[in-house]
Design a protein around this motif. Structure first.
Motif, short mmCIF file in Angstrom:
data_model
loop_
_atom_site.label_atom_id
_atom_site.label_comp_id
_atom_site.label_asym_id
_atom_site.label_seq_id
_atom_site.Cartn_x
_atom_site.Cartn_y
_atom_site.Cartn_z
N ALA A 1 0.84 -1.21 0.00
CA ALA A 1 0.00 0.00 0.00
C ALA A 1 0.87 1.26 0.00
CB ALA A 1 -0.93 -0.01 1.21
N TRP B 1 -7.13 -0.79 -6.19
CA TRP B 1 -8.32 -0.67 -5.34
C TRP B 1 -9.59 -1.05 -6.08
CZ3 TRP B 1 -7.53 -0.29 -0.32
CH2 TRP B 1 -6.28 0.18 0.11
N ARG B 2 -9.60 -0.87 -7.39
CA ARG B 2 -10.79 -1.28 -8.14
C ARG B 2 -10.97 -2.80 -8.07
NH1 ARG B 2 -11.48 0.88 -14.18
NH2 ARG B 2 -11.35 2.82 -12.98
N VAL C 1 -9.87 -4.66 -5.66
CA VAL C 1 -10.29 -4.95 -4.29
C VAL C 1 -11.81 -4.89 -4.19
CG1 VAL C 1 -10.25 -4.11 -1.90
CG2 VAL C 1 -8.14 -4.15 -3.24
N THR D 1 -2.63 -6.65 -3.81
CA THR D 1 -4.10 -6.63 -3.87
C THR D 1 -4.68 -7.88 -3.25
OG1 THR D 1 -3.96 -5.35 -5.93
CG2 THR D 1 -6.07 -6.39 -5.42
#
Length: 264
Positions: free
Chosen positions: A61, A68-69, A71, A171
């Motif tokens: 991170a 994040w998409r 995730v 991820t």
């Protein structure tokens, strides 16, 4: 308990070396080295795996190596599936759950024996529906048998989500953490209904040792052949999977006779 602490270190070490697969050691270590009942071991495994994965995701991170998409695409259905799998676990005996777990170990070994096809080349077109469907399926599996499922998540993110490996590992760790904590939350309530409680001190110690092992594994992994590690770990999973089958199939085929109360 010395063997159990060594097992905890191996869990973290293998996670740090391979990026996935290490959490599949947690349930056998808790059952065979600590002596925990099957359902309790699965619940505690989820908390331990979640804690180690969350700390493992932090460096990714900070380097912005988390998509994040993905995730959202994979993680939200995965959390839902894990919660559902934990709820379904009340309908299965601990022995049946261990048999399912043995099957997962053998599946993981097959996945690890396969040569890696992922690369940091151009990304493929995303398939959100397929990613969500696999996230739900892997989540149910996580809830039922207590494994993070990184060996399934990473290929899904690469092949279905079009992520390069540099993003897929971080991820995956974040998704595993979210799924594991969701499943653990449900298991706590399931166990309470059976008058069982998790051992928080055991979870804490295993998590701390596992985190330390994962950082050590990440350092060692820079100087060791990843393919050789995967083949060796896959061979170990085959042996462990067959052992779990051998020790639990007889318990299903020849269950102990119920104790009958005698009335006079």
């Amino acid at each position: 308990m010395i063997l159990a602490w060594i097992g905890a270190a191996l869990i973290g070490l293998s996670l740090g070396l391979l990026g996935s697969g290490g959490s599949i050691l947690t349930v056998p270590v808790l059952v065979y080295l600590v002596g925990e009942p099957e359902k309790l071991a699965i619940a505690e495994s989820l908390a331990i795996v979640g804690g180690i994965s969350l700390f493992g995701a932090i460096p990714y991170a900070l380097k912005r190596q988390i998509d994040w998409r993905s995730v959202g695409y994979f993680g939200v259905p995965g959390v839902t599936g894990t919660y559902l799998g934990a709820a379904l676990s009340v309908h299965l005996s601990g022995v049946v759950q261990l048999l399912l777990f043995a099957g997962v170990m053998l599946l993981a070994s097959v996945m690890m024996f396969r040569p890696a096809r992922a690369s940091d080349g151009p990304a493929h077109a995303r398939s959100p529906l397929k990613i969500a469907a696999e996230g739900l399926g892997v989540g149910v599996l996580t809830g039922l048998v207590g494994v993070g499922g990184g060996f399934l998540i990473i290929p899904a993110l690469v092949l279905l989500g079009g992520l390069p490996m540099s993003l897929a590992v971080g991820t995956s760790l974040l998704i595993i953490a979210a799924k594991s904590f969701a499943g653990f939350y449900k298991y706590v309530h399931v166990l309470q209904e059976q008058n069982l409680g998790v051992h928080w001190n055991l979870i804490l110690i295993f998590t701390v040792i596992g985190i330390a092992g994962s950082f050590l594994g990440a350092r060692l992994g820079k100087s060791v052949s990843n393919d050789a590690l995967k083949r060796g770990f896959a061979s170990f999973l085959v042996v462990m999977g067959l052992y779990v089958l051998a020790t639990n199939v007889p318990r299903v085929l020849n269950p102990p006779a119920p104790v009958e109360s005698r009335a006079h």
